[in-house]
Design an enzyme around this catalytic site. Structure first.
Site, PDB file in Angstrom:
ATOM      1  N   HIS A 112       0.820  -1.212   0.000  1.00 31.53           N
ATOM      2  CA  HIS A 112       0.000   0.000   0.000  1.00 31.53           C
ATOM      3  C   HIS A 112       0.856   1.264   0.000  1.00 31.53           C
ATOM      4  O   HIS A 112       0.320   2.366  -0.031  1.00 31.53           O
ATOM      5  CB  HIS A 112      -0.944   0.021   1.212  1.00 31.53           C
ATOM      6  CG  HIS A 112      -1.988  -1.047   1.166  1.00 31.53           C
ATOM      7  ND1 HIS A 112      -2.857  -1.185   0.098  1.00 31.53           N
ATOM      8  CD2 HIS A 112      -2.300  -2.047   2.032  1.00 31.53           C
ATOM      9  CE1 HIS A 112      -3.664  -2.221   0.318  1.00 31.53           C
ATOM     10  NE2 HIS A 112      -3.338  -2.764   1.482  1.00 31.53           N
ATOM     11  N   HIS A 153      -6.450  -7.144  -0.604  1.00 29.18           N
ATOM     12  CA  HIS A 153      -6.639  -5.702  -0.774  1.00 29.18           C
ATOM     13  C   HIS A 153      -5.965  -5.261  -2.068  1.00 29.18           C
ATOM     14  O   HIS A 153      -4.911  -5.789  -2.427  1.00 29.18           O
ATOM     15  CB  HIS A 153      -6.032  -4.943   0.405  1.00 29.18           C
ATOM     16  CG  HIS A 153      -6.591  -5.341   1.729  1.00 29.18           C
ATOM     17  ND1 HIS A 153      -6.066  -6.378   2.469  1.00 29.18           N
ATOM     18  CD2 HIS A 153      -7.650  -4.861   2.428  1.00 29.18           C
ATOM     19  CE1 HIS A 153      -6.773  -6.505   3.579  1.00 29.18           C
ATOM     20  NE2 HIS A 153      -7.739  -5.604   3.582  1.00 29.18           N
ATOM     21  N   ASP A 240      -4.605 -12.868   2.742  1.00 23.97           N
ATOM     22  CA  ASP A 240      -5.852 -12.510   3.409  1.00 23.97           C
ATOM     23  C   ASP A 240      -7.080 -12.812   2.562  1.00 23.97           C
ATOM     24  O   ASP A 240      -8.180 -12.443   2.926  1.00 23.97           O
ATOM     25  CB  ASP A 240      -5.822 -11.043   3.849  1.00 23.97           C
ATOM     26  CG  ASP A 240      -5.164 -10.146   2.816  1.00 23.97           C
ATOM     27  OD1 ASP A 240      -4.864 -10.631   1.708  1.00 23.97           O
ATOM     28  OD2 ASP A 240      -4.946  -8.968   3.130  1.00 23.97           O
TER      29      ASP A 240
END
Lengths: 436, 554
Positions: A112, A153, A240
């Site tokens: 990120h 994500h 995840d």
């Protein structure tokens, strides 16, 4: 199951003495049970699995990728240097031919972290894959690189760093941004004007299971890789998507992760997120390591694994098939789209607000890229954060053309400090980093 | 105080009698492989002739019986019952023809996830009985975290076989494949080892020796001989460990150091960190079996005084095989020892024969015999020196798992080189030059192994896992899993670990004054579920490290 064994390097660095905060998901305990499982399965005893101690990255490695405000030491800790250093070690072992592939099982993660860094977002401060890739390019020459981000994500940081680089293919497969942090990663995010199609986003609906992930792999990712012809394939290996992850809503399994890595055959895998530290990570990591090493992983499964309860609905299957077809069509049309997008423009601008959730910082950014047919194009960034810092950065891309280079150098020289706290020049081709 | 130390090696059996920490007498006989007791009898004959057995306080043996049994396949058939659960495929875990994989699973936190199939265990027991399998090993994945399933299986099978080894008793370390190998070997050599122990006890009885007898383990520590019968696997590879302990006993300095034992066939390399020999991180490897047996970290390379020297493609090749003694002693081929004799670095053997053996190589290489000898000698030293450097590199690049350790980056830098073994004297100086280290050849180096055995203290290790969320404390090796209160702390864990270790060491024959306990692992993790801390995961490991009996230094 007979397979060809591969020599796999493992950089295992659980950072047992580092946490964002004592109860944060990114804490000391995160890889504890993974370590237990990897040790108990005896994976380090296989002749073709070799463990290496991580190196420590230096400021230059970070400055090659990021504009840290005001400087690297203000936004990172030692742990980030080791986690990036671990990824670099993985790359070195592969590039030198000591191993066939390598897995950096390190923390903290990085996908990120965007080009400009005012602080931490999504548990990330610096982008360890990008630092690794630029290290490879600096020491082993230009490479066509494909990053397959399998974290749940959206890999928005990696996307941001390589937005304008036609030689780096960023494919992110993740839970739909309308339902999960960071809320981006849609089809229309397709790369900058000089690198259209080098960013590909594959959002999947919540509750997609192994079937859906592997469908996307076979029908989108592998065919695109075939056409892109990368020198290096990197798996930004978040874990995840697992059905037991506490902060996401997908239904991927350890077996699915193993199959994905087996078929994708990345040269390097780097751990990203994944916070089901007890029920998923131990098994997912064993699966990935075995798959990378070409060892039998068919017996790897979670103790509570029940295929019936985590099967995806028919509706999701149909959606995933449609999604795959759409993305692949989009990729096929990338050159046409570029003409339409650019028209006669000499520069293309985008404005974006960036929120650093981990540190609570807001940033407003304007990125300008020079339209160029010969290289990634000169990029300038005007960025203001509510920390009070406003900066200007000029980025000269790797393999830059003379026109872009001249333009970039001119802009850096002529930009004064009246409006900005700092003005940076990042010359990726010549590996020069200047600040005024 | 009189101590008798004996090392039954592959070639020689050495013994020393130590009085007030000085070597009073030493003896060496050829080992009779078919009858180790015969060698023991002969070597002690000489030493104890004029001794009053009453004055003896301690007898320590180091023996190759376990190592040889494995090398020569003189082992018993072992029925294996494995609770492997999900993970590695059983095909990668099958250690012999008699492996039975049964249902059941304990996870990394020691929670029982799936139960065992008791009927299946009974059927396997009956089958062992039918097939005449007397020995059984039971090993479960994560059984060190919760030994219950292994114990349950043992209860069912006990009536069907004569003896059983349980995986969780072998070591506190995690590593299922190694646990399988260790438990298998332990059971496979049990019979032959117990017989040896019985005979030794008889022999000592005949010699009117009634004091405790100890056996040396692979970690350079001792264990009471009677206690050792349950864990014979711990005595594998104790031979090399004996030499290293011998060196330790003969040097005063407590620096980082390299210890070399240059033998006929191989050279053993060990490293001391501030005077303490390094241990293997997980366990020793014996004839391809990676085990959980705690042992000194000793690298063995196929170069020694009697290595066969050949001329190949215009160059010299040394080892790795040994085809007999040096030509100077009537051996069939030239060896580094012959080269050293030709170079007058040593005055043993028949120089003429050594020269004669090197002559064909000299003719082939078109140079003088002396030049060939020089090349062989240099190359032998280089091989050893480069192996030492590789070993140092490997040690200094060992993976670590905390930021603290990476930043601290403690590197071992040897300050001195200790050399023992036959060719120690002619080779030490040159090796020291190559490694940039002063050298030291300890006194009585030729019986270092026996001295090492004589003076080694009892060693032991203990690993504890406390999980306050579950409210359990597990000591795998002891088979303990007990309840603890939520407020249990790391200090509590360390205290319990030390108490338990003390108890275990005493049982193994340790003396109170030798109980230098150190904490080798000490970690505590907050367990967070949701956003709340639900407990602590505490991991403590303590040991009595390898060293000499305390009274030695007083």
């Amino acid at each position: 199951m007979l397979k060809k064994e591969r020599k796999t390097g493992l950089i295992f660095f659980p950072a047992f003495d580092w946490a964002i905060s004592p109860t944060h998901p990114e804490r000391e305990e995160r890889l504890l049970y993974t370590q237990d499982q990897v040790f108990e399965e005896g994976l380090l005893d296989f002749d073709n699995i070799i463990e290496f101690k991580p190196g420590v990255a230096v400021d230059d490695d970070i400055n090659r990728v990021h504009i840290c405000v005001p400087d690297t030491r203000s936004v990172i800790t030692e742990s980030h240097l080791i986690s990036a250093g671990g990824a670099i070690t993985a790359a070195e072992k592969v590039m030198k031919g000591e191993v066939d592939n390598a897995f950096a099982l390190v923390r903290p993660p990085g996908h990120h972290a965007m080009l400009v860094v005012h602080g931490a977002r999504g548990f990330c401060n610096v982008n360890i894959e990008a630092i690794m890739i630029e290290y490879i390019r600096k020491h082993y020459g230009p490479q066509r690189v494909a990053i397959i981000d399998t974290d749940c994500h959206h890999g928005d940081g990696t996307q941001d760093i390589y937005w304008n680089d036609p030689n780096t293919l960023c494919i992110s497969i993740h839970q739909d941004g309308t339902t999960l942090y960071p809320g981006t990663g849609f089809h229309r995010e397709f790369g900058g004007p000089n690198a259209l199609g080098a960013t590909i986003n594959i959002p999947l609906p919540p509750r997609t299971s192994d079937e859906g992930f592997l469908y996307i792999l076979d029908h989108v990712i592998l065919p695109i890789l075939d056409e892109f012809k990368p020198d290096l394939v990197i798996n930004s290996a978040g874990q995840d998507n697992h059905y037991s992850d506490p902060i996401t809503d997908m239904r991927f399994t350890a077996q699915g992760y193993a199959l994905l890595n087996d078929r994708l055959s990345p040269h390097i895998a780097v751990l990203e997120g994944g916070y089901s530290i007890e029920k998923a990570l131990p098994y997912v990591n064993v699966g990935i390591i075995l798959a990378m090493a070409g060892l039998d992983y068919s017996n790897v499964r979670e103790p509570d694994y029940d295929p019936l309860t985590i099967r995806q609905s028919d509706e999701i299957s149909r959606y995933v098939e449609k999604e795959a077809a759409e993305i692949y069509t989009l990729w096929g049309k990338r050159d046409l789209m570029r003409e339409k997008l650019i028209g006669n423009a000499e520069y293309v601008r985008r404005k974006k607000p960036i929120y650093y959730d981990t540190d609570g910082i807001s940033e407003q950014q304007e990125e300008t890229v020079r339209v160029c047919n010969d290289c990634g194009g000169i990029v300038t960034i005007d960025s203001a954060a509510d920390t009070g810092n406003r900066i200007f950065a000029v980025i000269i891309p790797g393999q830059s053309c003379p026109a872009c280079r001249a333009k970039g150098e001119e802009i850096y020289t002529s930009t004064g400090k009246d409006k900005y706290n700092y003005v940076y020049l990042q010359d990726r081709e010549r590996d020069i980093f200047l600040v005024k | 105080m009189v101590i008798l130390g004996i090392d039954v090696g592959g070639t020689h059996t050495d013994a020393v009698l130590i009085e007030n920490f000085r070597v009073k007498k030493k003896a060496k006989v050829l080992t009779n492989e078919r009858d180790l007791l015969d060698s023991l009898w002969k070597v002690t004959d000489d030493l104890l002739k004029e001794e009053n057995p009453e004055r003896l306080e301690r007898v320590v043996l180091s023996t190759t019986i376990s190592t040889n049994a494995i090398a020569q396949g003189k082992t018993d058939r072992v029925g294996m019952i494995l609770v492997s659960g999900p993970g590695l495929s059983p095909s990668l875990l099958r250690i012999n023809e008699d492996c039975h994989f049964i249902s059941g699973y304990v996870n990394h936190r020691g929670m029982e996830i799936a139960g065992i199939d008791r009927d299946n265990v009974s059927r396997i027991g009956e089958r062992f009985q039918r097939d005449g399998i007397d020995h059984c090993s039971i090993v479960g994945k994560f059984s060190t975290r919760n030994p219950h399933q292994e114990i349950e299986i043992h209860e069912i099978i006990a009536t069907h076989v004569r003896h059983v080894s349980l995986g969780h008793r072998m070591s506190g370390h995690l590593n299922f494949p190694r646990r399988i190998a260790t438990t298998f070997l332990n059971e496979a050599i049990r019979e032959i080892y117990s017989n040896f122990v019985k005979q030794v006890s008889n022999l000592m009885h005949l010699r009117n020796i009634s004091i405790p007898i100890y056996i040396l383990k692979a970690d350079g520590g001792t264990i009471d001989i009677a206690q050792s019968c349950e864990f014979p696997v711990q005595t594998i590879l104790s031979g090399p460990a004996a030499s290293i302990m011998g060196i330790l006993s003969m040097v005063e300095r407590r620096d980082d150091a390299i210890a070399l034992d240059i033998g006929g066939t191989t050279t053993d390399i060990a490293v001391f960190a501030e005077g303490v020999p390094l241990l293997e991180a997980v366990g020793v490897t014996i004839f391809g079996h990676r085990t959980l047996v705690r042992g000194l970290r000793i690298r063995s390379i196929g170069v020694g005084g009697d290595s066969r020297v050949r001329c190949e493609d215009g160059g010299i090749v040394i080892g790795p095989e040994r085809e007999g003694p040096a030509a100077a002693f009537g051996g069939p081929f030239p060896t580094p020892t012959d080269a050293m004799i030709v170079l007058s670095l040593t005055s043993i053997g028949e120089r003429g024969r050594a020269k004669g053996a090197l002559l064909p190589i000299a003719l082939k290489m078109q140079c003088s015999v002396e030049e060939v000898a020089k090349t062989i000698f240099e190359q032998t030293c280089e091989k050893i020196a480069s192996a030492v450097l590789d070993e140092m590199e490997a040690i200094n690049n060992r993976p670590v798992y905390t930021i603290h350790e990476i930043l601290e980056d403690r590197r071992l830098e040897p300050k001195i080189l200790y050399v023992v073994g036959g060719p120690a004297r002619p080779m030490a100086f040159r090796l020291g030059e190559m490694l940039g280290c002063p050298v030291y050849i300890p006194e009585h180096a030729e019986v270092a192994n026996a001295i090492g055995a004589a003076l080694a203290r009892t060693t032991a290790e203990m690993a504890i896992l406390a999980d306050t969320e579950q409210g359990t404390l597990t000591i795998g090796e002891e088979g303990d899993r007990i309840a603890i209160p939520p407020r249990f702390t790391r200090e509590d864990a360390i205290r319990i670990a030390k108490e338990k270790l003390r108890g275990r060491a005493i049982k193994m024959g340790a003396k109170e004054e030798d109980m230098a306990i150190e904490v080798t692992e000490d970690q505590e993790f907050n367990m967070v579920r949701g956003f709340y801390t639900t407990g602590k995961n505490i991991r403590v490991r303590v040991q009595v490290k390898p060293g000499l009996i305390a009274s030695l230094r007083t």
